[in-house]
Motif scaffolding. Structure first.
Motif, PDB file in Angstrom:
ATOM      1  N   LYS A   1       0.470  -1.191   0.131  1.00  0.00           N
ATOM      2  CA  LYS A   1      -0.623   0.055   0.014  1.00  0.00           C
ATOM      3  C   LYS A   1       0.917   1.350   0.448  1.00  0.00           C
ATOM      4  O   LYS A   1       1.934   1.533   0.871  1.00  0.00           O
ATOM      5  CB  LYS A   1      -1.178  -0.180   0.847  1.00  0.00           C
TER       6      LYS A   1
ATOM      7  N   SER B   1       1.394   5.791   0.975  1.00  0.00           N
ATOM      8  CA  SER B   1       0.486   7.125   0.506  1.00  0.00           C
ATOM      9  C   SER B   1       1.499   7.949   0.065  1.00  0.00           C
ATOM     10  O   SER B   1       2.279   7.740   0.758  1.00  0.00           O
ATOM     11  CB  SER B   1       0.262   6.617   2.298  1.00  0.00           C
ATOM     12  N   ARG B   2       0.807   8.903   0.316  1.00  0.00           N
ATOM     13  CA  ARG B   2       2.137  10.124   0.351  1.00  0.00           C
ATOM     14  C   ARG B   2       3.112  10.987   1.591  1.00  0.00           C
ATOM     15  O   ARG B   2       1.679  10.290   2.760  1.00  0.00           O
ATOM     16  CB  ARG B   2       2.006  11.470  -0.553  1.00  0.00           C
ATOM     17  N   HIS B   3       3.872  11.120   1.664  1.00  0.00           N
ATOM     18  CA  HIS B   3       4.753  11.597   2.887  1.00  0.00           C
ATOM     19  C   HIS B   3       4.507  13.042   2.753  1.00  0.00           C
ATOM     20  O   HIS B   3       5.184  13.777   4.009  1.00  0.00           O
ATOM     21  CB  HIS B   3       5.066  10.559   3.768  1.00  0.00           C
TER      22      HIS B   3
ATOM     23  N   ASP C   1      -1.804   8.799  -5.014  1.00  0.00           N
ATOM     24  CA  ASP C   1      -1.042   8.369  -4.148  1.00  0.00           C
ATOM     25  C   ASP C   1      -1.331   7.541  -3.271  1.00  0.00           C
ATOM     26  O   ASP C   1      -0.369   6.311  -2.908  1.00  0.00           O
ATOM     27  CB  ASP C   1      -1.143   9.706  -3.217  1.00  0.00           C
ATOM     28  N   GLU C   2      -2.265   7.036  -2.897  1.00  0.00           N
ATOM     29  CA  GLU C   2      -3.330   6.002  -2.247  1.00  0.00           C
ATOM     30  C   GLU C   2      -3.827   4.726  -3.315  1.00  0.00           C
ATOM     31  O   GLU C   2      -4.592   4.815  -3.677  1.00  0.00           O
ATOM     32  CB  GLU C   2      -4.094   6.486  -1.836  1.00  0.00           C
TER      33      GLU C   2
END
Length: 132
Positions: free
Chosen positions: A54, A56-58, A69-70
């Motif tokens: 998975k 996700s943007r950080h 992004d996800e």
């Protein structure tokens, strides 16, 4: 054999390519690049490698290689020696192929040190070319 440790991940889709760093440890994957974090799980059975990740943007920055992004990525491929190559699709972006290659990160102690002694150089051993 693919073992627990740090790997460089080179990945690509039709929208772009990039690199990141991942840690494989006890069936879990953790990692990221300059803007996206990855986490998930993996299995190695003989030469078969599978993973589910998975993302996700950080951090702010360029868009992801998926355009969003996800995502959840399901990968399958082979693990030969200390490298793995695999591909898969992303449910959130139907029809887009994702490919990744994992290469082990080597520490300075693991690198082969090559020593060169200038005294070993003998110009007489160089190949002779035709003189015009």
């Amino acid at each position: 054999m693919l073992t627990d440790g740090h790997y460089v991940a080179w990945f690509r889709t039709e929208l772009g390519q990039g690199t990141g760093r991942v840690l494989l440890k006890d069936g879990k994957v953790f990692g990221g690049d300059t803007v996206i974090s990855y986490s998930g799980s993996y299995q190695v059975e003989g030469t078969k490698f599978t993973a589910v990740l998975k993302t996700s943007r950080h951090a702010a920055g360029q868009s992801s290689v998926f355009g969003i992004d996800e995502v959840e990525i399901k990968l399958a491929g082979t693990a030969m020696g200390t490298f793995a190559t695999c591909s898969g699709e992303v449910e959130q972006v139907p029809g887009m192929l994702f490919q990744v290659t994992l290469m082990p990160v080597r520490t300075e102690a693991e690198r082969v040190e090559r020593r060169y002694n200038p005294a070993d150089f003998d110009p007489q051993r160089l190949p002779k070319g035709k003189i015009r």
